[in-house]
Design a protein around this motif. Structure first.
Motif, PDB file in Angstrom:
ATOM      1  N   LEU A   1     -24.527   9.325   8.117  1.00  0.00           N
ATOM      2  CA  LEU A   1     -24.814   8.466   7.894  1.00  0.00           C
ATOM      3  C   LEU A   1     -24.795   8.825   6.636  1.00  0.00           C
ATOM      4  N   LEU A   2     -25.274  10.226   5.833  1.00  0.00           N
ATOM      5  CA  LEU A   2     -25.262  10.490   4.917  1.00  0.00           C
ATOM      6  C   LEU A   2     -24.522  11.158   4.028  1.00  0.00           C
ATOM      7  N   THR A   3     -23.524  11.324   4.138  1.00  0.00           N
ATOM      8  CA  THR A   3     -22.095  10.913   3.576  1.00  0.00           C
ATOM      9  C   THR A   3     -21.803   9.640   3.365  1.00  0.00           C
ATOM     10  N   GLY A   4     -21.404   9.046   4.501  1.00  0.00           N
ATOM     11  CA  GLY A   4     -20.840   7.999   4.629  1.00  0.00           C
ATOM     12  C   GLY A   4     -19.764   8.230   5.306  1.00  0.00           C
TER      13      GLY A   4
ATOM     14  N   ALA B   1     -30.772   5.601  13.877  1.00  0.00           N
ATOM     15  CA  ALA B   1     -31.368   7.125  13.757  1.00  0.00           C
ATOM     16  C   ALA B   1     -32.141   7.353  12.469  1.00  0.00           C
ATOM     17  N   THR B   2     -32.972   8.314  12.966  1.00  0.00           N
ATOM     18  CA  THR B   2     -33.700   9.264  11.613  1.00  0.00           C
ATOM     19  C   THR B   2     -33.426  10.336  11.698  1.00  0.00           C
ATOM     20  N   ASP B   3     -33.743  10.487   9.501  1.00  0.00           N
ATOM     21  CA  ASP B   3     -33.970  11.683   9.343  1.00  0.00           C
ATOM     22  C   ASP B   3     -34.677  12.117   8.765  1.00  0.00           C
ATOM     23  N   GLY B   4     -35.569  11.648   8.682  1.00  0.00           N
ATOM     24  CA  GLY B   4     -37.120  11.986   7.466  1.00  0.00           C
ATOM     25  C   GLY B   4     -36.709  11.262   6.598  1.00  0.00           C
TER      26      GLY B   4
ATOM     27  N   ALA C   1     -31.276   7.326   1.993  1.00  0.00           N
ATOM     28  CA  ALA C   1     -30.314   7.588   1.856  1.00  0.00           C
ATOM     29  C   ALA C   1     -29.551   6.615   3.060  1.00  0.00           C
ATOM     30  N   ALA C   2     -29.369   7.537   4.028  1.00  0.00           N
ATOM     31  CA  ALA C   2     -28.987   7.635   5.081  1.00  0.00           C
ATOM     32  C   ALA C   2     -28.437   5.207   5.486  1.00  0.00           C
ATOM     33  N   THR C   3     -29.445   5.008   5.824  1.00  0.00           N
ATOM     34  CA  THR C   3     -29.530   2.967   5.228  1.00  0.00           C
ATOM     35  C   THR C   3     -28.664   2.765   4.408  1.00  0.00           C
ATOM     36  N   ASP C   4     -28.817   3.008   3.561  1.00  0.00           N
ATOM     37  CA  ASP C   4     -28.266   2.266   2.120  1.00  0.00           C
ATOM     38  C   ASP C   4     -26.607   3.123   2.448  1.00  0.00           C
TER      39      ASP C   4
ATOM     40  N   GLY D   1     -21.365   4.461  20.154  1.00  0.00           N
ATOM     41  CA  GLY D   1     -22.785   5.373  20.461  1.00  0.00           C
ATOM     42  C   GLY D   1     -22.203   6.022  18.879  1.00  0.00           C
ATOM     43  N   LEU D   2     -23.246   6.059  17.579  1.00  0.00           N
ATOM     44  CA  LEU D   2     -22.695   6.828  16.237  1.00  0.00           C
ATOM     45  C   LEU D   2     -23.725   8.429  16.722  1.00  0.00           C
ATOM     46  N   SER D   3     -22.484   9.731  16.529  1.00  0.00           N
ATOM     47  CA  SER D   3     -23.383  10.244  16.086  1.00  0.00           C
ATOM     48  C   SER D   3     -22.015  11.285  15.021  1.00  0.00           C
ATOM     49  N   ARG D   4     -22.279  12.555  14.301  1.00  0.00           N
ATOM     50  CA  ARG D   4     -22.068  13.758  13.350  1.00  0.00           C
ATOM     51  C   ARG D   4     -20.726  14.014  14.507  1.00  0.00           C
ATOM     52  N   SER D   5     -21.519  14.797  15.830  1.00  0.00           N
ATOM     53  CA  SER D   5     -20.182  15.290  16.362  1.00  0.00           C
ATOM     54  C   SER D   5     -20.534  15.090  17.909  1.00  0.00           C
ATOM     55  N   ALA D   6     -21.691  14.508  18.647  1.00  0.00           N
ATOM     56  CA  ALA D   6     -21.621  14.599  19.738  1.00  0.00           C
ATOM     57  C   ALA D   6     -20.178  14.066  20.973  1.00  0.00           C
TER      58      ALA D   6
END
Length: 234
Positions: free
Chosen positions: A40-43, A60-63, A68-71, A27-32
Motif C-alpha cells: 500500500l505504501l508504494t502502490g 491495514a494500519t501503519d501509524g 499515504a497508504a489509503t491514498d 487477504g492483502l499482504s506485502r509478503s505473507a
C-alpha cells in the motif's frame, strides 16, 4: 472480498470470519504466504489485488503512513466497489495525532461513498498496555475508563456490513465501560501476578480527552466477548 491488513490483529479474525460465512476472500499482504501480495505504501500490486472484488475492507494500519497508504488504495478503487474503512471511536474528539490522521482518512473515504466502522480499543491493546505498565514491582494504570472490544466481534460486524450494504458511519463498542484499574487487575490475576497499582494522570488535552470519555461509545455497547473471556481464551 479483499481485506487489507490481513495478517494483523483484526485482519486474521476478519479473513477467518468471512470465509466461515462462505465468502471468497483475498487477504492483502506485502509478503505473507497464502495471500495476494501488494504494498500500500508504494502502490505496487494494489490495482491487481483490487481487480474483480466487490467489497474492500481496509483494516491495514501503519501509524503515520496510513494516509499515504489509503491514498494509494483509493486511486484504484472503483465507484461500484464497496469500501469499508476500520477506524477508532473518538478520532473526532481525542486530539491524539494518530487519531487526527484516522479522522482525515475517514473524510476521504466518505467522499468516495464508503462505509466507516469505528471500534473502541481492542482487548489485545488493553492487555498489551497492562503487561507493559505492570512489568515493574509497582504497576501503573491510566486514570480513565476503557471499553475494550474483541476483534472477533468487530470482524462479525464488518462481515454484516459487507453483506448488507453501505453505512455512512457507525460506532461499535465493547460490552461494557470499565475502569483501567479493574482491567489491569484482571490481567494480573490471569497472569498469576500480584502488583500494587497506582494511577497515572497526565496534563494536556489528549489525556483530558480520554478522561472525559471521548474514546467511549456506551450507547453502542454491541460486543459480546468480555475482557475476561478474551484472557481465558488467549
Amino acid at each position: 472480498m479483499l481485506v487489507t491488513g490481513a495478517t494483523g490483529t483484526l485482519g486474521r479474525d476478519l479473513v477467518a470470519t468471512l470465509r466461515e460465512r462462505g465468502h471468497e476472500v483475498r487477504g492483502l499482504s506485502r509478503s505473507a504466504p497464502g495471500h495476494v501480495h501488494g504494498d500500500l505504501l508504494t502502490g505496487a500490486g494494489i490495482a491487481e489485488a483490487v481487480d474483480g472484488v466487490d467489497v474492500i475492507i481496509h483494516a491495514a494500519t501503519d501509524g503515520r503512513r496510513d494516509e499515504a497508504a489509503t491514498d494509494n488504495l483509493l486511486k484504484v478503487v472503483r465507484d461500484d466497489q464497496h469500501l469499508i474503512y476500520v477506524s477508532i471511536v473518538g478520532v473526532d474528539r481525542v486530539p491524539l495525532p494518530y487519531y487526527r490522521s484516522k479522522y482525515r482518512i475517514e473524510q476521504r473515504v466518505r467522499e468516495r461513498g464508503g462505509s466507516i466502522l469505528r471500534a473502541t480499543q481492542f482487548h489485545n491493546l488493553v492487555r498489551g498496555m497492562a503487561r507493559a505498565l505492570t512489568a515493574a514491582p509497582i504497576g501503573l494504570y491510566p486514570a480513565f475508563d476503557i471499553q475494550p472490544v474483541d476483534t472477533r466481534d468487530v470482524a462479525r460486524r464488518l462481515a454484516e456490513i459487507a453483506e448488507g450494504g453501505r453505512v455512512e458511519l457507525e460506532d461499535f463498542g465493547g460490552p461494557a465501560v470499565r475502569s483501567a484499574r479493574e482491567l489491569f487487575q484482571l490481567y494480573l490475576t490471569s497472569a498469576g501476578r500480584r502488583r500494587p497499582l497506582l494511577p497515572v494522570r497526565l496534563p494536556g488535552k489528549i489525556f483530558g480527552g480520554y478522561r472525559s470519555g471521548g474514546h467511549l461509545a456506551p450507547d453502542r455497547a454491541l460486543g459480546t466477548i468480555t475482557f475476561e473471556d478474551f484472557l481465558a481464551a488467549r
